[in-house]
Design a protein around this motif. Sequence first.
Motif, PDB file in Angstrom:
ATOM      1  N   ILE A 123      44.106 -67.961  43.873  1.00  0.00           N
ATOM      2  CA  ILE A 123      45.080 -68.268  42.824  1.00  0.00           C
ATOM      3  C   ILE A 123      46.501 -68.305  43.372  1.00  0.00           C
ATOM      4  CG2 ILE A 123      45.330 -65.851  42.121  1.00  0.00           C
ATOM      5  CD1 ILE A 123      45.383 -68.995  39.842  1.00  0.00           C
ATOM      6  N   GLY A 124      46.811 -67.509  44.382  1.00  0.00           N
ATOM      7  CA  GLY A 124      48.155 -67.527  44.949  1.00  0.00           C
ATOM      8  C   GLY A 124      48.505 -68.874  45.540  1.00  0.00           C
ATOM      9  N   ARG A 125      47.587 -69.453  46.286  1.00  0.00           N
ATOM     10  CA  ARG A 125      47.841 -70.766  46.899  1.00  0.00           C
ATOM     11  C   ARG A 125      47.834 -71.880  45.864  1.00  0.00           C
ATOM     12  NH1 ARG A 125      45.978 -67.405  50.639  1.00  0.00           N
ATOM     13  NH2 ARG A 125      46.805 -67.599  52.762  1.00  0.00           N
ATOM     14  N   LEU A 126      47.052 -71.704  44.812  1.00  0.00           N
ATOM     15  CA  LEU A 126      47.097 -72.684  43.727  1.00  0.00           C
ATOM     16  C   LEU A 126      48.438 -72.628  42.995  1.00  0.00           C
ATOM     17  CD1 LEU A 126      43.504 -72.145  42.301  1.00  0.00           C
ATOM     18  CD2 LEU A 126      44.312 -74.175  43.512  1.00  0.00           C
ATOM     19  N   LEU A 127      48.951 -71.441  42.784  1.00  0.00           N
ATOM     20  CA  LEU A 127      50.261 -71.301  42.134  1.00  0.00           C
ATOM     21  C   LEU A 127      51.360 -71.930  42.975  1.00  0.00           C
ATOM     22  CD1 LEU A 127      50.012 -67.612  40.868  1.00  0.00           C
ATOM     23  CD2 LEU A 127      50.058 -69.669  39.431  1.00  0.00           C
ATOM     24  N   LYS A 128      51.262 -71.818  44.275  1.00  0.00           N
ATOM     25  CA  LYS A 128      52.292 -72.371  45.155  1.00  0.00           C
ATOM     26  C   LYS A 128      52.400 -73.879  44.997  1.00  0.00           C
ATOM     27  CE  LYS A 128      53.849 -72.417  49.974  1.00  0.00           C
ATOM     28  NZ  LYS A 128      53.530 -72.011  51.364  1.00  0.00           N
ATOM     29  N   ASN A 129      51.287 -74.533  44.690  1.00  0.00           N
ATOM     30  CA  ASN A 129      51.272 -75.988  44.547  1.00  0.00           C
ATOM     31  C   ASN A 129      50.839 -76.366  43.133  1.00  0.00           C
ATOM     32  OD1 ASN A 129      51.541 -78.646  45.467  1.00  0.00           O
ATOM     33  ND2 ASN A 129      49.377 -78.766  46.036  1.00  0.00           N
ATOM     34  N   ALA A 130      51.435 -75.683  42.138  1.00  0.00           N
ATOM     35  CA  ALA A 130      50.940 -75.768  40.767  1.00  0.00           C
ATOM     36  C   ALA A 130      51.005 -77.173  40.177  1.00  0.00           C
ATOM     37  CB  ALA A 130      51.736 -74.811  39.871  1.00  0.00           C
ATOM     38  N   ARG A 131      51.951 -77.995  40.595  1.00  0.00           N
ATOM     39  CA  ARG A 131      52.071 -79.335  40.011  1.00  0.00           C
ATOM     40  C   ARG A 131      50.897 -80.232  40.380  1.00  0.00           C
ATOM     41  NH1 ARG A 131      56.634 -80.635  37.495  1.00  0.00           N
ATOM     42  NH2 ARG A 131      58.458 -79.269  37.739  1.00  0.00           N
ATOM     43  N   ARG A 132      50.325 -80.022  41.552  1.00  0.00           N
ATOM     44  CA  ARG A 132      49.252 -80.919  42.001  1.00  0.00           C
ATOM     45  C   ARG A 132      47.913 -80.222  42.214  1.00  0.00           C
ATOM     46  NH1 ARG A 132      53.829 -82.446  44.682  1.00  0.00           N
ATOM     47  NH2 ARG A 132      53.354 -81.101  46.467  1.00  0.00           N
ATOM     48  N   ALA A 133      47.883 -78.913  42.224  1.00  0.00           N
ATOM     49  CA  ALA A 133      46.653 -78.188  42.534  1.00  0.00           C
ATOM     50  C   ALA A 133      45.618 -78.350  41.417  1.00  0.00           C
ATOM     51  CB  ALA A 133      46.951 -76.712  42.755  1.00  0.00           C
ATOM     52  N   ASP A 134      44.356 -78.365  41.806  1.00  0.00           N
ATOM     53  CA  ASP A 134      43.244 -78.522  40.876  1.00  0.00           C
ATOM     54  C   ASP A 134      42.550 -77.170  40.717  1.00  0.00           C
ATOM     55  OD1 ASP A 134      41.016 -79.201  39.428  1.00  0.00           O
ATOM     56  OD2 ASP A 134      40.466 -80.928  40.672  1.00  0.00           O
ATOM     57  N   LEU A 135      42.887 -76.467  39.655  1.00  0.00           N
ATOM     58  CA  LEU A 135      42.289 -75.155  39.430  1.00  0.00           C
ATOM     59  C   LEU A 135      40.790 -75.267  39.214  1.00  0.00           C
ATOM     60  CD1 LEU A 135      42.398 -72.111  38.877  1.00  0.00           C
ATOM     61  CD2 LEU A 135      43.117 -72.621  36.539  1.00  0.00           C
ATOM     62  N   ALA A 136      40.360 -76.252  38.439  1.00  0.00           N
ATOM     63  CA  ALA A 136      38.934 -76.395  38.135  1.00  0.00           C
ATOM     64  C   ALA A 136      38.092 -76.565  39.391  1.00  0.00           C
ATOM     65  CB  ALA A 136      38.717 -77.573  37.191  1.00  0.00           C
ATOM     66  N   ALA A 137      38.640 -77.252  40.389  1.00  0.00           N
ATOM     67  CA  ALA A 137      37.895 -77.492  41.634  1.00  0.00           C
ATOM     68  C   ALA A 137      37.861 -76.267  42.522  1.00  0.00           C
ATOM     69  CB  ALA A 137      38.513 -78.665  42.387  1.00  0.00           C
ATOM     70  N   ASN A 138      38.626 -75.239  42.190  1.00  0.00           N
ATOM     71  CA  ASN A 138      38.721 -74.073  43.059  1.00  0.00           C
ATOM     72  C   ASN A 138      38.263 -72.779  42.388  1.00  0.00           C
ATOM     73  OD1 ASN A 138      40.146 -74.817  45.776  1.00  0.00           O
ATOM     74  ND2 ASN A 138      41.209 -76.008  44.195  1.00  0.00           N
ATOM     75  N   THR A 139      37.644 -72.891  41.228  1.00  0.00           N
ATOM     76  CA  THR A 139      37.029 -71.705  40.636  1.00  0.00           C
ATOM     77  C   THR A 139      35.675 -71.458  41.294  1.00  0.00           C
ATOM     78  OG1 THR A 139      36.012 -72.993  38.858  1.00  0.00           O
ATOM     79  CG2 THR A 139      38.182 -72.048  38.425  1.00  0.00           C
ATOM     80  N   VAL A 140      35.237 -70.207  41.231  1.00  0.00           N
ATOM     81  CA  VAL A 140      33.974 -69.799  41.853  1.00  0.00           C
ATOM     82  C   VAL A 140      33.128 -69.096  40.788  1.00  0.00           C
ATOM     83  CG1 VAL A 140      32.916 -68.500  43.744  1.00  0.00           C
ATOM     84  CG2 VAL A 140      35.235 -69.427  44.007  1.00  0.00           C
ATOM     85  N   PRO A 141      31.851 -69.434  40.661  1.00  0.00           N
ATOM     86  CA  PRO A 141      31.012 -68.728  39.684  1.00  0.00           C
ATOM     87  C   PRO A 141      30.874 -67.258  40.039  1.00  0.00           C
ATOM     88  CG  PRO A 141      29.948 -70.752  40.442  1.00  0.00           C
ATOM     89  CD  PRO A 141      31.127 -70.516  41.346  1.00  0.00           C
ATOM     90  N   SER A 142      30.923 -66.411  39.026  1.00  0.00           N
ATOM     91  CA  SER A 142      30.659 -65.000  39.247  1.00  0.00           C
ATOM     92  C   SER A 142      29.211 -64.805  39.678  1.00  0.00           C
ATOM     93  CB  SER A 142      30.913 -64.213  37.959  1.00  0.00           C
ATOM     94  OG  SER A 142      30.387 -62.911  38.044  1.00  0.00           O
ATOM     95  N   GLY A 143      29.002 -63.831  40.553  1.00  0.00           N
ATOM     96  CA  GLY A 143      27.640 -63.489  40.931  1.00  0.00           C
ATOM     97  C   GLY A 143      26.821 -62.940  39.783  1.00  0.00           C
ATOM     98  N   TRP A 144      27.491 -62.550  38.696  1.00  0.00           N
ATOM     99  CA  TRP A 144      26.765 -62.054  37.524  1.00  0.00           C
ATOM    100  C   TRP A 144      25.927 -63.123  36.855  1.00  0.00           C
ATOM    101  CZ3 TRP A 144      31.190 -59.184  34.427  1.00  0.00           C
ATOM    102  CH2 TRP A 144      31.718 -58.159  35.226  1.00  0.00           C
ATOM    103  N   VAL A 145      26.289 -64.378  37.038  1.00  0.00           N
ATOM    104  CA  VAL A 145      25.610 -65.462  36.332  1.00  0.00           C
ATOM    105  C   VAL A 145      24.134 -65.532  36.722  1.00  0.00           C
ATOM    106  CG1 VAL A 145      25.514 -67.972  36.052  1.00  0.00           C
ATOM    107  CG2 VAL A 145      27.721 -66.788  35.983  1.00  0.00           C
ATOM    108  N   GLU A 146      23.844 -65.375  38.004  1.00  0.00           N
ATOM    109  CA  GLU A 146      22.454 -65.425  38.447  1.00  0.00           C
ATOM    110  C   GLU A 146      21.626 -64.343  37.764  1.00  0.00           C
ATOM    111  OE1 GLU A 146      22.253 -65.232  42.659  1.00  0.00           O
ATOM    112  OE2 GLU A 146      23.609 -66.938  42.980  1.00  0.00           O
ATOM    113  N   THR A 147      22.178 -63.151  37.652  1.00  0.00           N
ATOM    114  CA  THR A 147      21.464 -62.057  36.990  1.00  0.00           C
ATOM    115  C   THR A 147      21.262 -62.353  35.515  1.00  0.00           C
ATOM    116  OG1 THR A 147      22.460 -60.505  38.545  1.00  0.00           O
ATOM    117  CG2 THR A 147      21.462 -59.574  36.565  1.00  0.00           C
ATOM    118  N   ALA A 148      22.280 -62.933  34.879  1.00  0.00           N
ATOM    119  CA  ALA A 148      22.154 -63.282  33.460  1.00  0.00           C
ATOM    120  C   ALA A 148      21.028 -64.275  33.237  1.00  0.00           C
ATOM    121  CB  ALA A 148      23.475 -63.850  32.947  1.00  0.00           C
TER     122      ALA A 148
END
Length: 277
Positions: free
Chosen positions: A58-83
């Motif tokens: 998130i720090g590097r995304l904030l640095k380039n907030a005008r052009r950064a793609d947050l959706a492309a840089n999210t990571v699924p929680s490991g909890w999802v597999e257990t769910a």
Amino acid sequence: MQVVSISSLKGGVGKTSVTLGLASAALAAGIPTLVVDLDPHADATTGLGVRAGGQLDIGRLLKNARRADLAANTVPSGWVETAIEQNLAGSGAKPVLDVAMGSAFSGIYDRPDLGRRDLRRLSMLLSRVTGYGLVLIDCPPSLNGLTRMAWTASNRVLLVAEPGLFSVAGTERTMRAIELFKAEYAPGLQTAGIVANRVRSSSNEHTFRLAEMKQMFNELLLSPTIAEQANWQQIQGAAHAVHHWPGESARQASEYFDELLRSLVGAGRLRSRVARR
């Protein structure tokens, strides 16, 4: 999309634990959720069992907030597999619990002199994100730039406090800080309430401080309070959701967080989840 900052101006009150508990409740309820780990310590990222694969934090995304793609840089929680394995994700649709990873790099913005343009960096990132019903922002325990950046991007602020003298005083200061911040930067921001965390019912001091908090904050003090959990460190150390952990203590904690989540997003979806248990 409801965006909620989980905040405290005093460290050590379990702010990240409450964030993780709410994320667990949202996953169990089938609410697509994004957790933004804005604390440079990145404890929420660790607790959510994230396995990064080259995504930007998130720090590097904030640095380039005008052009950064947050959706492309999210990571699924490991909890999802257990769910999925435990069939805890609602009606059969694939559960969504994503994480915008924390890192020490975000600390470059945790200073008191950020201007309006910098305060909108997280808002810009979130404005291009879709598909979530809830965004939880884990803030650092200060009123520097990162917390104010989170408040700028949020609809509501949820405060976390322990029933102790210094924490109660810190919560009162936070309430005043929110009012000042609203007046200058975010007139639409609301206080979602105050969570009393790590409560020991056998403690006379805690009983006294809870009564004091009820008198000071009235209906803003949310119910239920969160009891101190003897196995909470074990659950977090294993990077598990509290809803996935066996035992009566974890089941009771899960119900506490289900109730708190209702106050944030409404009861309808959680009722359907409880009916399926």
